[in-house]
Design a protein around this motif. Structure first.
Motif, mmCIF file in Angstrom:
data_model
loop_
_atom_site.group_PDB
_atom_site.id
_atom_site.type_symbol
_atom_site.label_atom_id
_atom_site.label_comp_id
_atom_site.label_asym_id
_atom_site.label_seq_id
_atom_site.Cartn_x
_atom_site.Cartn_y
_atom_site.Cartn_z
ATOM 1 N N SER A 26 0.855 -1.187 0.000
ATOM 2 C CA SER A 26 0.000 0.000 0.000
ATOM 3 C C SER A 26 0.886 1.230 0.000
ATOM 4 O O SER A 26 1.913 1.257 0.679
ATOM 5 C CB SER A 26 -0.905 0.016 1.244
ATOM 6 N N ILE A 27 0.475 2.233 -0.756
ATOM 7 C CA ILE A 27 1.246 3.482 -0.753
ATOM 8 C C ILE A 27 0.758 4.420 0.345
ATOM 9 O O ILE A 27 1.339 5.483 0.563
ATOM 10 C CB ILE A 27 1.180 4.182 -2.122
ATOM 11 N N ASP A 28 -0.310 4.031 1.047
ATOM 12 C CA ASP A 28 -0.852 4.856 2.131
ATOM 13 C C ASP A 28 -0.305 4.379 3.469
ATOM 14 O O ASP A 28 -1.028 3.832 4.303
ATOM 15 C CB ASP A 28 -2.385 4.800 2.119
ATOM 16 N N GLY A 29 1.016 4.584 3.673
ATOM 17 C CA GLY A 29 1.621 4.162 4.923
ATOM 18 C C GLY A 29 1.000 4.798 6.150
ATOM 19 O O GLY A 29 0.684 4.101 7.122
ATOM 20 N N PRO A 30 0.778 6.127 6.150
ATOM 21 C CA PRO A 30 0.146 6.749 7.321
ATOM 22 C C PRO A 30 -1.241 6.188 7.610
ATOM 23 O O PRO A 30 -1.622 6.035 8.768
ATOM 24 C CB PRO A 30 0.093 8.229 6.940
ATOM 25 N N GLY A 31 -2.000 5.887 6.553
ATOM 26 C CA GLY A 31 -3.327 5.322 6.761
ATOM 27 C C GLY A 31 -3.271 3.949 7.400
ATOM 28 O O GLY A 31 -4.055 3.630 8.301
ATOM 29 N N VAL A 32 -2.339 3.120 6.932
ATOM 30 C CA VAL A 32 -2.168 1.798 7.529
ATOM 31 C C VAL A 32 -1.742 1.929 8.987
ATOM 32 O O VAL A 32 -2.258 1.237 9.871
ATOM 33 C CB VAL A 32 -1.130 0.983 6.733
ATOM 34 N N ALA A 33 -0.792 2.826 9.244
ATOM 35 C CA ALA A 33 -0.307 3.022 10.607
ATOM 36 C C ALA A 33 -1.424 3.499 11.533
ATOM 37 O O ALA A 33 -1.560 3.045 12.674
ATOM 38 C CB ALA A 33 0.854 4.008 10.619
ATOM 39 N N THR A 34 -2.249 4.424 11.047
ATOM 40 C CA THR A 34 -3.343 4.931 11.863
ATOM 41 C C THR A 34 -4.324 3.816 12.229
ATOM 42 O O THR A 34 -4.781 3.714 13.379
ATOM 43 C CB THR A 34 -4.087 6.058 11.115
ATOM 44 N N GLY A 35 -4.614 2.958 11.247
ATOM 45 C CA GLY A 35 -5.510 1.843 11.536
ATOM 46 C C GLY A 35 -4.945 0.907 12.579
ATOM 47 O O GLY A 35 -5.671 0.417 13.462
ATOM 48 N N LEU A 36 -3.645 0.641 12.517
ATOM 49 C CA LEU A 36 -3.020 -0.242 13.504
ATOM 50 C C LEU A 36 -3.033 0.391 14.897
ATOM 51 O O LEU A 36 -3.279 -0.283 15.907
ATOM 52 C CB LEU A 36 -1.583 -0.558 13.082
ATOM 53 N N GLU A 88 -6.203 0.034 16.623
ATOM 54 C CA GLU A 88 -6.424 -1.317 17.145
ATOM 55 C C GLU A 88 -5.590 -1.597 18.389
ATOM 56 O O GLU A 88 -5.735 -2.643 19.010
ATOM 57 C CB GLU A 88 -6.079 -2.349 16.070
ATOM 58 N N GLY A 89 -4.685 -0.672 18.722
ATOM 59 C CA GLY A 89 -3.879 -0.852 19.921
ATOM 60 C C GLY A 89 -2.436 -1.229 19.680
ATOM 61 O O GLY A 89 -1.691 -1.469 20.636
ATOM 62 N N TRP A 90 -2.022 -1.275 18.419
ATOM 63 C CA TRP A 90 -0.638 -1.616 18.130
ATOM 64 C C TRP A 90 0.272 -0.415 18.366
ATOM 65 O O TRP A 90 -0.126 0.723 18.154
ATOM 66 C CB TRP A 90 -0.493 -2.089 16.686
ATOM 67 N N SER A 91 1.492 -0.686 18.780
ATOM 68 C CA SER A 91 2.480 0.365 19.028
ATOM 69 C C SER A 91 3.289 0.590 17.752
ATOM 70 O O SER A 91 4.254 -0.131 17.471
ATOM 71 C CB SER A 91 3.413 -0.037 20.178
ATOM 72 N N VAL A 92 2.880 1.584 16.974
ATOM 73 C CA VAL A 92 3.518 1.882 15.695
ATOM 74 C C VAL A 92 4.604 2.934 15.908
ATOM 75 O O VAL A 92 4.332 4.023 16.407
ATOM 76 C CB VAL A 92 2.493 2.378 14.663
ATOM 77 N N LEU A 93 5.836 2.580 15.516
ATOM 78 C CA LEU A 93 6.961 3.512 15.655
ATOM 79 C C LEU A 93 7.154 4.370 14.412
ATOM 80 O O LEU A 93 7.659 5.490 14.504
ATOM 81 C CB LEU A 93 8.238 2.731 15.960
ATOM 82 N N TRP A 94 6.801 3.829 13.258
ATOM 83 C CA TRP A 94 6.941 4.565 11.999
ATOM 84 C C TRP A 94 5.907 4.054 11.004
ATOM 85 O O TRP A 94 5.703 2.847 10.923
ATOM 86 C CB TRP A 94 8.345 4.373 11.417
ATOM 87 N N PRO A 95 5.256 4.944 10.269
ATOM 88 C CA PRO A 95 5.333 6.408 10.365
ATOM 89 C C PRO A 95 4.644 6.922 11.623
ATOM 90 O O PRO A 95 3.770 6.265 12.182
ATOM 91 C CB PRO A 95 4.610 6.874 9.095
ATOM 92 N N ASP A 96 5.072 8.099 12.033
ATOM 93 C CA ASP A 96 4.527 8.689 13.254
ATOM 94 C C ASP A 96 3.120 9.207 12.991
ATOM 95 O O ASP A 96 2.918 10.041 12.106
ATOM 96 C CB ASP A 96 5.443 9.822 13.714
ATOM 97 N N VAL A 97 2.165 8.681 13.724
ATOM 98 C CA VAL A 97 0.775 9.130 13.580
ATOM 99 C C VAL A 97 0.258 9.540 14.941
ATOM 100 O O VAL A 97 0.682 9.023 15.979
ATOM 101 C CB VAL A 97 -0.119 8.035 12.968
#
Length: 277
Positions: free
Chosen positions: A237-247, A250-259
């Motif tokens: 997916s080219i929508d990295g921020p969108g994927v990160a926001t969804g995670l 859901e409670g996942w600890s996303v380090l990058w991209p910063d959302v």
């Protein structure tokens, strides 16, 4: 048996006629190794990319007695940066004895601290060749070859199958291969996620991505500690921020991209990871 550069007095007086440099009809101080049928022995499916997949099989090798000035001219003509150096002995015809780079050639006659002011361009290349030579096997994983390049601080590795030179692999070759193996050659996004360091954590994360209709092309461990582990995951997916926001939602600890989202909940509250483990 000794090889003489074409056009020298020694070559004219030799009992064998030497072919011009770069030709194959006769003996020459240059040996060109052409692509062999290694794919016939490479049919089985493999998960890891290996050196034979990325090496250049059309490698040009030279004789250790070739004058440095001729080596410099040939390197410019061939548009390469490294020449393996082969020499005949009593047991092996064409044993690898050294390697020379464009950096070695530029150091000839230089007053730089790493230069060789004692060597002149008419001297044989054996005076400046690097030896012993760091090499690779055609079945080495590319990450092992990259590690060897870094440890030895060299720009290329001749590839040997036994004592036979069959190719050469360079730092750009390995960088390109590592980028492809990480999925970076296709439109995609890199997501870095920190999860508990226990069985099932990665599986739960991958299930979450699959539930969003995302395909994962690579997973790399970027950090591992007793309590947590970080994974860099490349998704189609080219929508990295969108994927990160969804995670994050859901409670996942996303380090990058910063959302930044106010609905983020602690990863430790997720039951899915605990159930998967």
């Amino acid at each position: 048996m000794r090889w003489w550069p074409a056009g020298t007095a020694a070559a004219a007086s030799s009992h064998r006629q030497r072919a011009p440099p770069g030709t194959t009809n006769g003996r020459s101080p240059i040996r060109t190794h052409r692509r062999c049928s290694w794919r016939e022995a490479h049919d089985a499916a493999r998960g890891a990319m290996i050196v034979r997949d990325v090496m250049s099989a059309n490698v040009v090798a030279i004789d250790p007695d070739m004058p440095i000035r001729d080596v410099t001219a040939l390197m410019e003509l061939r548009r390469v940066r490294h020449f393996p150096i082969l020499e005949d002995d009593e047991e092996v015809r064409g044993r690898l004895v050294g390697i020379v780079s464009d950096r070695d050639l530029r150091a000839v006659g230089s007053s730089h601290p790493s230069g060789r002011p004692d060597v002149r361009v008419h001297d044989p290349v054996r005076h400046i060749m690097a030896t012993p030579v760091a090499t690779a096997h055609p079945d080495d994983p590319i990450e092992d070859a990259a590690k060897r390049l870094r440890e030895r601080r060299v720009g290329a590795l001749p590839v040997l199958d036994g004592d036979v030179l069959i190719g050469i692999v360079s730092a750009p070759d390995l960088l390109d291969a590592l980028a492809r193996s990480a999925g970076a050659s296709e439109p995609s996004s890199r997501i870095e996620v920190e999860v508990p360091n226990r069985p099932g954590s990665l599986a739960a994360l991958l299930r979450s991505l699959a539930g969003r209709g995302l395909n994962v092309s690579s997973v790399t461990t970027t950090r591992s500690e007793p309590d947590v582990v970080c994974f860099a995951i490349r998704v189609d997916s080219i929508d990295g921020p969108g994927v990160a926001t969804g995670l994050v939602r859901e409670g996942w600890s996303v380090l990058w991209p910063d959302v930044d989202t106010p609905t983020r909940t602690p990863q430790g509250d997720r039951s899915a990871v605990g159930e998967a483990s």
